[in-house]
Design a protein around this motif. Structure first.
Motif, PDB file in Angstrom:
ATOM      1  N   TYR A 176       0.970  -1.196   0.021  1.00  0.00           N
ATOM      2  CA  TYR A 176       0.191  -0.133   0.032  1.00  0.00           C
ATOM      3  C   TYR A 176       0.707   1.257   0.086  1.00  0.00           C
ATOM      4  CZ  TYR A 176      -4.084  -2.776   1.497  1.00  0.00           C
ATOM      5  OH  TYR A 176      -5.214  -4.017   1.490  1.00  0.00           O
ATOM      6  N   PHE A 177       0.478   2.402  -0.595  1.00  0.00           N
ATOM      7  CA  PHE A 177       1.046   3.472  -0.583  1.00  0.00           C
ATOM      8  C   PHE A 177       0.076   4.762  -0.539  1.00  0.00           C
ATOM      9  CE2 PHE A 177       1.016   3.034  -5.081  1.00  0.00           C
ATOM     10  CZ  PHE A 177       0.781   4.173  -5.557  1.00  0.00           C
ATOM     11  N   GLU A 178       0.256   5.911   0.077  1.00  0.00           N
ATOM     12  CA  GLU A 178      -0.649   6.960   0.081  1.00  0.00           C
ATOM     13  C   GLU A 178      -0.098   7.888  -0.929  1.00  0.00           C
ATOM     14  OE1 GLU A 178      -1.493  11.097   1.008  1.00  0.00           O
ATOM     15  OE2 GLU A 178       0.472   9.884   1.587  1.00  0.00           O
ATOM     16  N   ARG A 179      -1.128   8.489  -1.621  1.00  0.00           N
ATOM     17  CA  ARG A 179      -0.843   9.607  -2.557  1.00  0.00           C
ATOM     18  C   ARG A 179      -2.042  10.638  -2.708  1.00  0.00           C
ATOM     19  NH1 ARG A 179       2.544  13.443  -4.766  1.00  0.00           N
ATOM     20  NH2 ARG A 179       1.716  13.826  -6.763  1.00  0.00           N
ATOM     21  N   ALA A 180      -2.100  11.791  -2.592  1.00  0.00           N
ATOM     22  CA  ALA A 180      -2.916  12.816  -2.602  1.00  0.00           C
ATOM     23  C   ALA A 180      -4.231  12.304  -1.883  1.00  0.00           C
ATOM     24  CB  ALA A 180      -3.249  12.754  -4.158  1.00  0.00           C
ATOM     25  N   GLY A 181      -3.960  11.923  -0.579  1.00  0.00           N
ATOM     26  CA  GLY A 181      -5.284  11.588   0.264  1.00  0.00           C
ATOM     27  C   GLY A 181      -5.920  10.448  -0.377  1.00  0.00           C
ATOM     28  N   ALA A 182      -5.226   9.666  -0.839  1.00  0.00           N
ATOM     29  CA  ALA A 182      -5.929   8.062  -1.151  1.00  0.00           C
ATOM     30  C   ALA A 182      -4.843   7.079  -1.113  1.00  0.00           C
ATOM     31  CB  ALA A 182      -6.361   8.202  -2.688  1.00  0.00           C
ATOM     32  N   ILE A 183      -5.453   5.788  -0.792  1.00  0.00           N
ATOM     33  CA  ILE A 183      -4.556   4.724  -0.404  1.00  0.00           C
ATOM     34  C   ILE A 183      -4.515   4.068  -1.796  1.00  0.00           C
ATOM     35  CG2 ILE A 183      -4.515   2.230   0.872  1.00  0.00           C
ATOM     36  CD1 ILE A 183      -5.771   3.708   3.310  1.00  0.00           C
ATOM     37  N   ARG A 184      -3.391   3.565  -2.229  1.00  0.00           N
ATOM     38  CA  ARG A 184      -3.218   3.073  -3.379  1.00  0.00           C
ATOM     39  C   ARG A 184      -2.529   1.729  -3.310  1.00  0.00           C
ATOM     40  NH1 ARG A 184      -4.235   6.690  -7.655  1.00  0.00           N
ATOM     41  NH2 ARG A 184      -4.587   8.874  -6.945  1.00  0.00           N
ATOM     42  N   PHE A 191       8.219   8.486  -9.002  1.00  0.00           N
ATOM     43  CA  PHE A 191       8.137   8.386  -7.475  1.00  0.00           C
ATOM     44  C   PHE A 191       9.089   7.623  -7.080  1.00  0.00           C
ATOM     45  CE2 PHE A 191       3.711   8.949  -8.789  1.00  0.00           C
ATOM     46  CZ  PHE A 191       3.309  10.056  -8.106  1.00  0.00           C
ATOM     47  N   GLU A 192       9.845   7.972  -5.722  1.00  0.00           N
ATOM     48  CA  GLU A 192      10.577   7.218  -4.744  1.00  0.00           C
ATOM     49  C   GLU A 192      10.104   6.990  -3.568  1.00  0.00           C
ATOM     50  OE1 GLU A 192      14.421   9.083  -4.680  1.00  0.00           O
ATOM     51  OE2 GLU A 192      14.970   8.779  -6.648  1.00  0.00           O
ATOM     52  N   GLY A 193      10.366   5.831  -2.795  1.00  0.00           N
ATOM     53  CA  GLY A 193       9.854   5.424  -1.456  1.00  0.00           C
ATOM     54  C   GLY A 193       8.733   4.717  -1.499  1.00  0.00           C
ATOM     55  N   LEU A 194       8.186   4.041  -2.782  1.00  0.00           N
ATOM     56  CA  LEU A 194       6.802   3.682  -2.759  1.00  0.00           C
ATOM     57  C   LEU A 194       6.538   2.427  -1.887  1.00  0.00           C
ATOM     58  CD1 LEU A 194       6.606   3.414  -6.694  1.00  0.00           C
ATOM     59  CD2 LEU A 194       4.731   4.720  -5.025  1.00  0.00           C
ATOM     60  N   LEU A 195       7.634   1.568  -1.506  1.00  0.00           N
ATOM     61  CA  LEU A 195       7.648   0.443  -0.629  1.00  0.00           C
ATOM     62  C   LEU A 195       7.599   0.972   0.627  1.00  0.00           C
ATOM     63  CD1 LEU A 195      10.006  -1.934  -2.577  1.00  0.00           C
ATOM     64  CD2 LEU A 195       7.468  -1.663  -2.800  1.00  0.00           C
ATOM     65  N   SER A 196       7.975   2.244   0.967  1.00  0.00           N
ATOM     66  CA  SER A 196       7.719   2.626   2.540  1.00  0.00           C
ATOM     67  C   SER A 196       6.410   3.054   2.741  1.00  0.00           C
ATOM     68  CB  SER A 196       8.840   3.692   2.571  1.00  0.00           C
ATOM     69  OG  SER A 196       8.218   4.892   2.039  1.00  0.00           O
ATOM     70  N   GLY A 197       5.521   3.072   1.695  1.00  0.00           N
ATOM     71  CA  GLY A 197       4.122   3.634   2.006  1.00  0.00           C
ATOM     72  C   GLY A 197       4.135   5.035   1.706  1.00  0.00           C
ATOM     73  N   THR A 198       5.040   5.891   1.902  1.00  0.00           N
ATOM     74  CA  THR A 198       5.085   7.566   1.764  1.00  0.00           C
ATOM     75  C   THR A 198       5.868   7.768   0.838  1.00  0.00           C
ATOM     76  OG1 THR A 198       6.798   7.637   3.611  1.00  0.00           O
ATOM     77  CG2 THR A 198       4.293   7.526   4.316  1.00  0.00           C
ATOM     78  N   PRO A 199       5.448   7.830  -0.639  1.00  0.00           N
ATOM     79  CA  PRO A 199       6.350   8.003  -1.683  1.00  0.00           C
ATOM     80  C   PRO A 199       6.612   9.470  -1.844  1.00  0.00           C
ATOM     81  CG  PRO A 199       4.206   7.805  -2.595  1.00  0.00           C
ATOM     82  CD  PRO A 199       4.029   7.229  -1.000  1.00  0.00           C
ATOM     83  N   THR A 200       7.673   9.920  -2.350  1.00  0.00           N
ATOM     84  CA  THR A 200       8.354  11.136  -2.736  1.00  0.00           C
ATOM     85  C   THR A 200       8.222  11.483  -4.250  1.00  0.00           C
ATOM     86  OG1 THR A 200       9.610  11.369  -0.752  1.00  0.00           O
ATOM     87  CG2 THR A 200      10.077  12.924  -2.571  1.00  0.00           C
ATOM     88  N   PHE A 201       7.457  12.430  -4.725  1.00  0.00           N
ATOM     89  CA  PHE A 201       7.372  12.898  -6.091  1.00  0.00           C
ATOM     90  C   PHE A 201       8.744  13.245  -6.537  1.00  0.00           C
ATOM     91  CE2 PHE A 201       6.166  15.912  -9.578  1.00  0.00           C
ATOM     92  CZ  PHE A 201       5.981  14.794 -10.540  1.00  0.00           C
ATOM     93  N   THR A 202       9.281  12.716  -7.624  1.00  0.00           N
ATOM     94  CA  THR A 202      10.569  13.246  -8.354  1.00  0.00           C
ATOM     95  C   THR A 202      10.339  13.612  -9.673  1.00  0.00           C
ATOM     96  OG1 THR A 202      11.060  10.912  -8.933  1.00  0.00           O
ATOM     97  CG2 THR A 202      11.803  11.800  -6.611  1.00  0.00           C
ATOM     98  N   GLY A 203       8.997  13.660 -10.329  1.00  0.00           N
ATOM     99  CA  GLY A 203       8.917  14.100 -11.733  1.00  0.00           C
ATOM    100  C   GLY A 203       8.600  15.302 -11.760  1.00  0.00           C
ATOM    101  N   THR A 204       8.146  15.609 -13.104  1.00  0.00           N
ATOM    102  CA  THR A 204       7.586  17.024 -13.346  1.00  0.00           C
ATOM    103  C   THR A 204       6.227  17.152 -13.175  1.00  0.00           C
ATOM    104  OG1 THR A 204       7.099  16.433 -15.589  1.00  0.00           O
ATOM    105  CG2 THR A 204       9.282  17.062 -15.448  1.00  0.00           C
ATOM    106  N   LYS A 205       5.798  18.448 -13.096  1.00  0.00           N
ATOM    107  CA  LYS A 205       4.362  18.719 -12.583  1.00  0.00           C
ATOM    108  C   LYS A 205       3.516  17.919 -13.832  1.00  0.00           C
ATOM    109  CE  LYS A 205       4.917  22.960 -10.225  1.00  0.00           C
ATOM    110  NZ  LYS A 205       4.557  24.355  -9.897  1.00  0.00           N
ATOM    111  N   GLU A 206       3.983  17.982 -14.796  1.00  0.00           N
ATOM    112  CA  GLU A 206       2.938  17.446 -16.138  1.00  0.00           C
ATOM    113  C   GLU A 206       2.713  16.112 -15.957  1.00  0.00           C
ATOM    114  OE1 GLU A 206       5.633  19.250 -16.665  1.00  0.00           O
ATOM    115  OE2 GLU A 206       4.764  21.170 -17.484  1.00  0.00           O
ATOM    116  N   ASN A 207       3.543  15.401 -15.266  1.00  0.00           N
ATOM    117  CA  ASN A 207       3.620  13.712 -14.961  1.00  0.00           C
ATOM    118  C   ASN A 207       3.265  13.551 -13.578  1.00  0.00           C
ATOM    119  OD1 ASN A 207       4.313  13.490 -17.834  1.00  0.00           O
ATOM    120  ND2 ASN A 207       6.636  13.509 -17.283  1.00  0.00           N
ATOM    121  N   ALA A 208       2.673  14.537 -12.993  1.00  0.00           N
ATOM    122  CA  ALA A 208       2.372  14.376 -11.364  1.00  0.00           C
ATOM    123  C   ALA A 208       1.512  13.412 -11.074  1.00  0.00           C
ATOM    124  CB  ALA A 208       2.300  15.739 -10.942  1.00  0.00           C
ATOM    125  N   SER A 209       0.599  12.802 -12.070  1.00  0.00           N
ATOM    126  CA  SER A 209      -0.479  12.088 -11.826  1.00  0.00           C
ATOM    127  C   SER A 209       0.061  10.576 -11.747  1.00  0.00           C
ATOM    128  CB  SER A 209      -1.453  12.181 -12.761  1.00  0.00           C
ATOM    129  OG  SER A 209      -1.190  11.490 -14.051  1.00  0.00           O
TER     130      SER A 209
END
Length: 526
Positions: free
Chosen positions: A460-468, A504-522
């Protein structure tokens, strides 16, 4: 003490067995030629004994009360009756009525067996029948043995059961006298080429094994009952000794069911090597197959590991349904989920299993670990492999399988043999294992990842207020695999695996960090 004989009293020699009714093993040609083995009437026990009990010897079956000794003995005699051999049951503890009740509970008739019931006469029960000069044991043991030998001469049986030795031991009192008496009986029966089974419930003088008696016997079979905190008892058997013959060592689970004992010989994977052709097993989800660089392989085991509810069972079900849709036999053993719930959930995701189940291509069996011995479960799998040409097998989950085992170390050993056996049959095996925890640090109840050929990790990981949910392949022995992490989605009644989450980085920790551009933020194009 006097005896009463019930059943047939045929004093004639039993007819010789047809050659296809006996098992022979190499024997010293200077003695008696090929050794004849007697079938016991229990297929699993004959397997342990490599064909049955060698004829004309004395055997000891020992176990606590309730382990099934009487049932085993009756099956041995009834099997002999089917093959034209006279059988005799000498009981010093149970009455004929009690034996008939045991037989009736299994749907058997004891009309073909002679039952010699050693019971006290009316005179023995009177106050006047008290020994004043001789010790009671000296009179009763001598009278009992004399009466038994007289009945043996009359019936001339080929198979004999003594039930139980505890009575003999108490009558003898002196261990030396007891040993001499057993040795005398052994020589007597050997001279008649009669096969004898002695039953010992170990209730006299404590509950430990009688090593003196075991040294006299030609073979020793031990029956044990293991108490569990919840659910049925776990019964297991061990052939401790069989002189001059090979046999399957170790412990073997067994159950007592209507119809007799069912013994499940311990699985030895090295005995099963038919060979198979290695090929990919597609899941029906192209993106998931890309993670495995083509799919999982036949003859391999895949562990699906992750927190509860992250999609492990659904992906395993997807593989089974896809195999059935290709016309291949698949089976799912579910420990945790009710059958009706599983079918309804599969239908909601576009994988209706009912037509495939009706066609005989998909089998889903619900397993209750509290009511099942591990050996019985493995035996059920072997029967499916032998008779149904199985190609895909799912065990959901290993947590349920673990609960069926008394100790963790035994789970790992049995699982190793099972996976090796299934791999040698060319079967693709999928195992699910639920971890403790949901987000961040997770713990595994037992580490079986080293046994699996392939490991598919769910998180599981959290992104934009949702569990994925995300999944990735961390191990594949049979070939290359992607090292990317992809998102797993359940949308609009379908299962979908998205592209690599490279932004993204840190997906396996459950709290990823976005490392891409805003155009690819989704995530996954959202």
């Amino acid at each position: 003490m006097t005896g009463q004989t019930e059943g047939s009293n045929n004093s004639k020699e039993s007819k010789p067995l047809p050659t296809d009714d006996v098992q022979t093993t190499p024997h010293d040609p200077e003695t008696h030629g090929p050794e004849i083995r007697l079938h016991t009437g229990i297929a699993g026990l004959d397997d342990l004994l490599q064909g049955g009990l060698p004829q004309g010897h004395l055997y000891l079956v020992e176990g606590d009360p309730g382990t099934g000794k009487t049932t085993l003995a009756l099956q041995f005699l009834l099997e002999g009756a089917k093959r034209g051999e006279t059988g005799m049951y000498i009981t010093l503890s149970e009455s004929k009525r009690e034996l008939e009740q045991v037989a009736h509970s299994h749907g058997w008739s004891l009309d073909s067996i002679s039952i010699y019931e050693m019971v006290p006469s009316d005179e023995d029960l009177s106050p006047e029948a008290q020994y004043t000069v001789f010790h009671p044991s000296e009179v009763e043991l001598s009278d009992s043995v004399t009466a038994i030998l007289k009945q043996i001469e009359s019936v001339n049986p080929r198979r004999v059961i003594f039930d139980s030795l505890s009575e003999f031991r108490m009558l003898a009192r002196d261990p030396l006298r007891y040993r001499r008496q057993i040795l005398a009986l052994k020589r007597h029966f050997a001279s008649r080429n009669c096969t004898v089974i002695l039953l010992d419930d170990r209730t006299a003088e404590g509950s430990t094994s009688d090593l003196q008696l075991e040294s006299i016997a030609h073979g020793v079979i031990k029956m044990m009952s293991l108490e569990r905190d919840f659910g049925i008892k776990r019964r297991r058997m061990e052939v401790d000794k069989l002189r001059g013959s090979s046999f399957r060592e170790g412990f073997h689970d067994y159950t007592i069911k209507t119809g007799g004992l069912e013994i499940y010989p311990r699985l030895i994977a090295s005995e099963h090597k038919p060979g198979f052709e290695r090929k990919n097993v597609p899941s029906g989800l192209p993106e998931l197959d890309e993670l495995f660089c083509g799919g999982i392989d036949t003859g391999t085991s895949t562990l699906l590991i992750g927190p509860a509810g992250c999609g492990k069972s659904t992906i395993a079900l997807r593989y089974a349904v896809s195999a059935a849709q290709r016309g291949e036999k698949a089976i799912i053993f579910t420990f945790d989920e009710a059958l009706a719930t599983l079918i309804e959930r599969a239908r909601a995701l576009g994988m209706d299993p009912k037509p495939l189940m009706e066609a005989g291509l998909l089998d889903i069996q619900q397993v209750d670990p509290a009511e099942l011995a591990p050996g019985e479960f493995i035996s059920r799998i072997r029967n499916q492999v032998d008779h149904d040409h199985l190609r895909v097998l799912v065990i959901d989950s290993m947590n349920g399988f673990l609960n069926a085992m008394p100790h963790e170390q035994f789970l790992a050993m049995q699982l190793h043999e099972l996976l090796a056996y299934l791999g040698q049959q060319g079967i693709a095996t999928l195992l699910t294992l639920a971890q403790h925890g949901f987000i961040g640090v997770t713990n595994t109840p037992i580490d079986v990842s080293y046994l699996a050929d392939t490991v598919l990790l769910f998180r599981y990981f959290e992104r934009a207020g949702a569990i994925r949910q995300a999944l990735s392949v961390v191990k594949k022995r049979s070939g290359p695999h992607e090292r990317t992490i992809r998102e797993l989605l359940f949308q609009e009644g379908t299962i979908r695996v998205g592209p690599a989450l490279s932004q993204f980085e840190g997906l396996l920790s459950g709290t990823p960090t976005f490392t891409g551009t805003k155009e690819n933020a989704s995530v996954s194009g959202e």
